[in-house]
Design a protein around this motif. Structure first.
Motif, PDB file in Angstrom:
ATOM      1  N   TRP A 196       0.838  -1.201   0.000  1.00  0.00           N
ATOM      2  CA  TRP A 196       0.000   0.000   0.000  1.00  0.00           C
ATOM      3  C   TRP A 196       0.873   1.251   0.000  1.00  0.00           C
ATOM      4  O   TRP A 196       1.359   1.668   1.041  1.00  0.00           O
ATOM      5  CB  TRP A 196      -0.938  -0.017   1.210  1.00  0.00           C
ATOM      6  N   ALA A 197       1.031   1.867  -1.160  1.00  0.00           N
ATOM      7  CA  ALA A 197       1.884   3.059  -1.262  1.00  0.00           C
ATOM      8  C   ALA A 197       1.044   4.313  -1.032  1.00  0.00           C
ATOM      9  O   ALA A 197       0.989   5.206  -1.869  1.00  0.00           O
ATOM     10  CB  ALA A 197       2.568   3.099  -2.619  1.00  0.00           C
ATOM     11  N   ASN A 198       0.361   4.370   0.119  1.00  0.00           N
ATOM     12  CA  ASN A 198      -0.535   5.509   0.364  1.00  0.00           C
ATOM     13  C   ASN A 198      -0.062   6.381   1.521  1.00  0.00           C
ATOM     14  O   ASN A 198      -0.836   7.174   2.048  1.00  0.00           O
ATOM     15  CB  ASN A 198      -1.969   5.032   0.629  1.00  0.00           C
ATOM     16  N   ASP A 199       1.193   6.251   1.920  1.00  0.00           N
ATOM     17  CA  ASP A 199       1.648   7.041   3.067  1.00  0.00           C
ATOM     18  C   ASP A 199       3.159   7.177   3.016  1.00  0.00           C
ATOM     19  O   ASP A 199       3.829   6.442   2.303  1.00  0.00           O
ATOM     20  CB  ASP A 199       1.214   6.351   4.372  1.00  0.00           C
ATOM     21  N   ASP A 200       3.671   8.141   3.802  1.00  0.00           N
ATOM     22  CA  ASP A 200       5.122   8.278   3.949  1.00  0.00           C
ATOM     23  C   ASP A 200       5.604   7.660   5.253  1.00  0.00           C
ATOM     24  O   ASP A 200       6.806   7.685   5.526  1.00  0.00           O
ATOM     25  CB  ASP A 200       5.530   9.764   3.924  1.00  0.00           C
ATOM     26  N   LEU A 201       4.680   7.158   6.064  1.00  0.00           N
ATOM     27  CA  LEU A 201       5.062   6.491   7.307  1.00  0.00           C
ATOM     28  C   LEU A 201       4.352   5.146   7.387  1.00  0.00           C
ATOM     29  O   LEU A 201       3.276   4.980   6.798  1.00  0.00           O
ATOM     30  CB  LEU A 201       4.656   7.342   8.522  1.00  0.00           C
ATOM     31  N   PRO A 202       4.923   4.215   8.141  1.00  0.00           N
ATOM     32  CA  PRO A 202       4.182   2.983   8.393  1.00  0.00           C
ATOM     33  C   PRO A 202       2.944   3.284   9.242  1.00  0.00           C
ATOM     34  O   PRO A 202       2.957   4.247  10.018  1.00  0.00           O
ATOM     35  CB  PRO A 202       5.179   2.122   9.183  1.00  0.00           C
ATOM     36  N   TYR A 203       1.902   2.506   9.067  1.00  0.00           N
ATOM     37  CA  TYR A 203       0.702   2.690   9.901  1.00  0.00           C
ATOM     38  C   TYR A 203       0.048   1.324  10.103  1.00  0.00           C
ATOM     39  O   TYR A 203       0.342   0.370   9.384  1.00  0.00           O
ATOM     40  CB  TYR A 203      -0.268   3.691   9.255  1.00  0.00           C
ATOM     41  N   TRP A 204      -0.847   1.256  11.086  1.00  0.00           N
ATOM     42  CA  TRP A 204      -1.485  -0.020  11.429  1.00  0.00           C
ATOM     43  C   TRP A 204      -2.694  -0.293  10.560  1.00  0.00           C
ATOM     44  O   TRP A 204      -3.568   0.557  10.402  1.00  0.00           O
ATOM     45  CB  TRP A 204      -1.920  -0.014  12.903  1.00  0.00           C
ATOM     46  N   MET A 205      -2.745  -1.504  10.044  1.00  0.00           N
ATOM     47  CA  MET A 205      -3.970  -2.021   9.416  1.00  0.00           C
ATOM     48  C   MET A 205      -4.572  -3.030  10.388  1.00  0.00           C
ATOM     49  O   MET A 205      -3.827  -3.690  11.119  1.00  0.00           O
ATOM     50  CB  MET A 205      -3.624  -2.774   8.136  1.00  0.00           C
TER      51      MET A 205
ATOM     52  N   ALA B  63      -2.317   4.669  -4.438  1.00  0.00           N
ATOM     53  CA  ALA B  63      -1.641   5.831  -5.026  1.00  0.00           C
ATOM     54  C   ALA B  63      -2.501   7.083  -4.837  1.00  0.00           C
ATOM     55  O   ALA B  63      -1.983   8.158  -4.529  1.00  0.00           O
ATOM     56  CB  ALA B  63      -1.368   5.593  -6.502  1.00  0.00           C
ATOM     57  N   ARG B  64      -3.829   6.941  -4.998  1.00  0.00           N
ATOM     58  CA  ARG B  64      -4.708   8.109  -4.863  1.00  0.00           C
ATOM     59  C   ARG B  64      -4.999   8.439  -3.406  1.00  0.00           C
ATOM     60  O   ARG B  64      -5.114   9.608  -3.025  1.00  0.00           O
ATOM     61  CB  ARG B  64      -5.979   7.878  -5.664  1.00  0.00           C
ATOM     62  N   ASP B  65      -5.094   7.399  -2.584  1.00  0.00           N
ATOM     63  CA  ASP B  65      -5.333   7.612  -1.156  1.00  0.00           C
ATOM     64  C   ASP B  65      -4.168   8.382  -0.521  1.00  0.00           C
ATOM     65  O   ASP B  65      -4.355   9.055   0.492  1.00  0.00           O
ATOM     66  CB  ASP B  65      -5.530   6.247  -0.476  1.00  0.00           C
ATOM     67  N   TYR B  66      -3.001   8.294  -1.127  1.00  0.00           N
ATOM     68  CA  TYR B  66      -1.837   9.052  -0.656  1.00  0.00           C
ATOM     69  C   TYR B  66      -2.175  10.550  -0.590  1.00  0.00           C
ATOM     70  O   TYR B  66      -1.764  11.251   0.329  1.00  0.00           O
ATOM     71  CB  TYR B  66      -0.655   8.815  -1.597  1.00  0.00           C
ATOM     72  N   GLY B  67      -2.924  11.021  -1.560  1.00  0.00           N
ATOM     73  CA  GLY B  67      -3.335  12.431  -1.562  1.00  0.00           C
ATOM     74  C   GLY B  67      -4.099  12.793  -0.303  1.00  0.00           C
ATOM     75  O   GLY B  67      -3.865  13.845   0.301  1.00  0.00           O
ATOM     76  N   ASN B  68      -5.013  11.912   0.104  1.00  0.00           N
ATOM     77  CA  ASN B  68      -5.870  12.231   1.243  1.00  0.00           C
ATOM     78  C   ASN B  68      -5.174  12.042   2.596  1.00  0.00           C
ATOM     79  O   ASN B  68      -5.569  12.652   3.578  1.00  0.00           O
ATOM     80  CB  ASN B  68      -7.147  11.374   1.191  1.00  0.00           C
TER      81      ASN B  68
END
Lengths: 304, 301
Positions: A196-205, B63-68
């Motif tokens: 999941w490349a949606n953050d710049d930090l690790p996070y909990w799922m 990739a899009r969720d990164y924006g939010n």
């Protein structure tokens, strides 16, 4: 005929994500990542080692890097295999030169094919991450759950039994998941997942089988995206990687620890004419202070 | 299906009535952050599949969720530094999913216009009642969440029907960002009410520059400066509009933010620039130029 009214129904529209896997949060309001010695950045390098079968089913799509021409596509088969024979050793050498460790994600089929490759990765001190069975054994929505469980069990057991490492990280082939993947991977004893490349930090799922860290393995900042997909030069790749480093470094001064995540592919970055670019990047990083180089498991420990 | 939509008259880019923006500015500059929600498991429109891969397309979604989670805040900080307010192209379901982001924009006195409900719900194939429902939902949702009455429209994922412009004008929406025929606003032919096209500059949209034209971040920064230089020069003769349409899931990455910020600094450091919002440009155009241009017919020199 009008569009189905299903199109104007929004059952998941509410103050939450449209799935149960993780909650939304704002990076800039989260507690910072507390890195050892007050470091600003965690330099996290991810390297996939991949086996692309010569006869891919392409189901449900061809993984990036898969065969291109009609069968038998020896051209792409050997081009990819170059990464496993030569490229990875170049990359491990340059990492060693700067004293860096990486998360190396390996298809289990590759371990069965080239067991000595895994041995060398382990000997060099890198963390072994499971990377599914091979690049044609994709995880995807609608696949048979038993088959997916089999893939995960096989991938982990092959790596765990030979590497001597606990192997707690998971990266799906082509970053592709089914709706069940995080749950099944957590159930199989993994503590972090890299899709999941949606953050710049690790996070909990959170999954029905326990919590798991989503590790920020970069797809934007990767040799595949910038050099292969965007057709940009090695010089531009270096500039972008260093700009990323600088921006995160600066941000960390205000907001606290950040992960600098770089993904390198042996059959791309491990080519002779690209190695100098990788060396330049690592040399630059080495010249800076205030960063650490934890592996995936060590980052999980920092989060726990 | 129409061979020619006849949306607007042809105006050569010379000898047009002279536009001067607020305080005599030569160029009206606005930034349009797209603040979007893409669904993990959207229904499939017969005309277009939302994701390249089967649902869940974790790569596309994340990739899009990164924006939010990350990008909007980084982009917002860069805009704050240069006193640039956003005119938000909004997937209005964001008001429900992430009201925190909407609040952050509202606190900055940003404008909101509709970009549909979700960016994974396309308008292709909708009948009139369905399209009205989307417009009414947009107006109601943004009003309730922000107090603003939307003045603009950008169809979700640029998916339209033949009646889109007539309908939005009927509901009192004042400008559309869906048409790319010009660098100045222009009245659009609609059945009822009034509508203008607002230059939205798709060609310098980050998603087009990064993903279609495969530009590097610094190249994109140069493109924005050059786009500005030319429009500023031409604004001498008659005022132009420059828009930077953005997606925080692209421009908000660390390796891209600096080039964008430098372009903002460059543009806003010029004297005859009106740094504003789309609504304010539309209001100004309606007040000063709509009638002039509506009555104007170009003559050969």
């Amino acid at each position: 005929m009008p569009l189905d009214d299903l199109f104007l129904q929004y059952p998941k529209r509410g103050h939450h994500m449209d799935h149960d896997l993780y909650a939304w949060s704002n990076l800039f309001e989260r507690p910072p990542l507390q890195l050892p010695n007050g470091a600003k950045l965690a330099v996290m390098i991810t390297i996939p080692l991949e086996f692309f079968p010569l006869n891919p089913s392409g189901k449900p799509f061809k993984a990036p890097g898969s065969m291109v021409t009609p069968y038998p596509d020896f051209r792409h088969y050997t081009t990819r295999d170059y990464g496993n024979r030569v490229g990875i050793f170049r990359l491990m050498n340059v990492l060693e030169k700067y004293g860096l460790r990486a998360n190396i994600a390996i298809n289990s089929a590759l371990v069965e094919k080239y067991p000595i490759l895994l041995d060398e990765v382990v000997k060099a001190g890198h963390e072994v991450v499971a990377h599914g069975v091979d690049m044609d054994a994709l995880h995807y929505g609608g696949m048979d759950k038993e088959l997916e469980t089999k893939y995960i069990t096989e991938a982990l057991s092959v790596l765990r039994s030979r590497s001597g490492q606990a192997v707690k990280g998971w990266l799906s082939p082509a970053f592709s998941e089914s709706f069940d993947t995080p749950t099944l991977v957590a159930e199989a004893g993994c503590t972090f997942i890299c899709d999941w490349a949606n953050d710049d930090l690790p996070y909990w799922m959170k999954t029905p089988q326990g919590n798991i860290i989503a590790m920020p393995v970069s797809q934007e900042l990767s040799d595949r995206r910038i050099i292969i997909e965007y057709h940009q030069t090695e010089e531009s790749f270096v500039t972008q990687v260093l700009d990323q480093f600088e921006a995160l470094y600066e941000e960390a001064e205000t907001y606290g620890g950040r992960v600098f995540s770089l993904t390198l592919t042996p059959y791309i970055s491990g080519l002779p004419f690209r190695l100098q670019a990788i060396d330049t990047i690592l040399k630059y990083i080495s010249s800076k202070n205030d960063w650490v180089n934890p592996t995936g498991t060590e980052i999980v420990d920092l989060m726990s | 299906m129409m061979r020619d939509p006849h949306l607007y008259p042809y105006w050569p880019y010379k000898n047009r009535p002279k536009i001067r923006w607020k305080n005599g500015a030569k160029l009206a500059f606005w930034v349009a952050p797209n603040i979007e929600f893409y669904e993990l498991d959207p229904p499939k429109n017969p005309s277009r599949t939302p994701w390249a891969r089967p649902n869940p397309d974790v790569v596309g979604y994340a990739a899009r969720d990164y924006g939010n989670r990350v990008g909007h805040y980084r982009m917002m900080e860069a805009m704050d530094k240069h006193d640039v307010r956003g005119s938000v192209s909004l997937s209005v379901a964001m008001c429900q999913h992430h009201p925190e982001i909407i609040k952050a924009c509202n606190e900055r006195n940003w404008e909101f216009f509709s970009h549909g409900i979700y960016n994974t719900r396309y308008c292709y194939g909708m009948d009139e009642a369905q399209e009205r429902a989307v417009i009414e939902d947009s107006i109601r949702t943004v009003k309730e969440a922000t107090g603003q009455t939307i003045a603009g429209w950008l169809a979700p994922a640029l998916t339209h029907t033949e009646r889109t412009f007539d309908l939005i004008a009927e509901y009192g929406i004042r400008y559309t960002c869906d048409l790319f025929q010009d660098d100045q606003p222009q009245p659009i032919s609609v059945k009822k009410g009034q509508l203008i096209s607002m230059p939205y500059s798709l060609e310098v949209n980050d998603v087009i520059c990064y993903n279609s034209y495969l530009m590097s971040p610094r190249h994109y920064g140069d493109v924005l400066k050059k786009q500005f230089d030319q429009l500023y020069l031409e604004g001498e003769e008659s005022g132009t509009v420059m828009c930077i349409p953005l997606h925080a899931f692209l421009v908000g990455h660390p390796h891209r933010i600096k080039a964008f910020e430098e372009a903002l600094q460059y543009i806003t450091s010029h004297p005859d620039v009106w740094v504003t919002t789309a609504r304010e440009i539309a209001d100004y155009y309606y007040a000063h130029y709509y009638d002039t241009f509506s009555a104007w017919t170009p003559q050969p020199a």
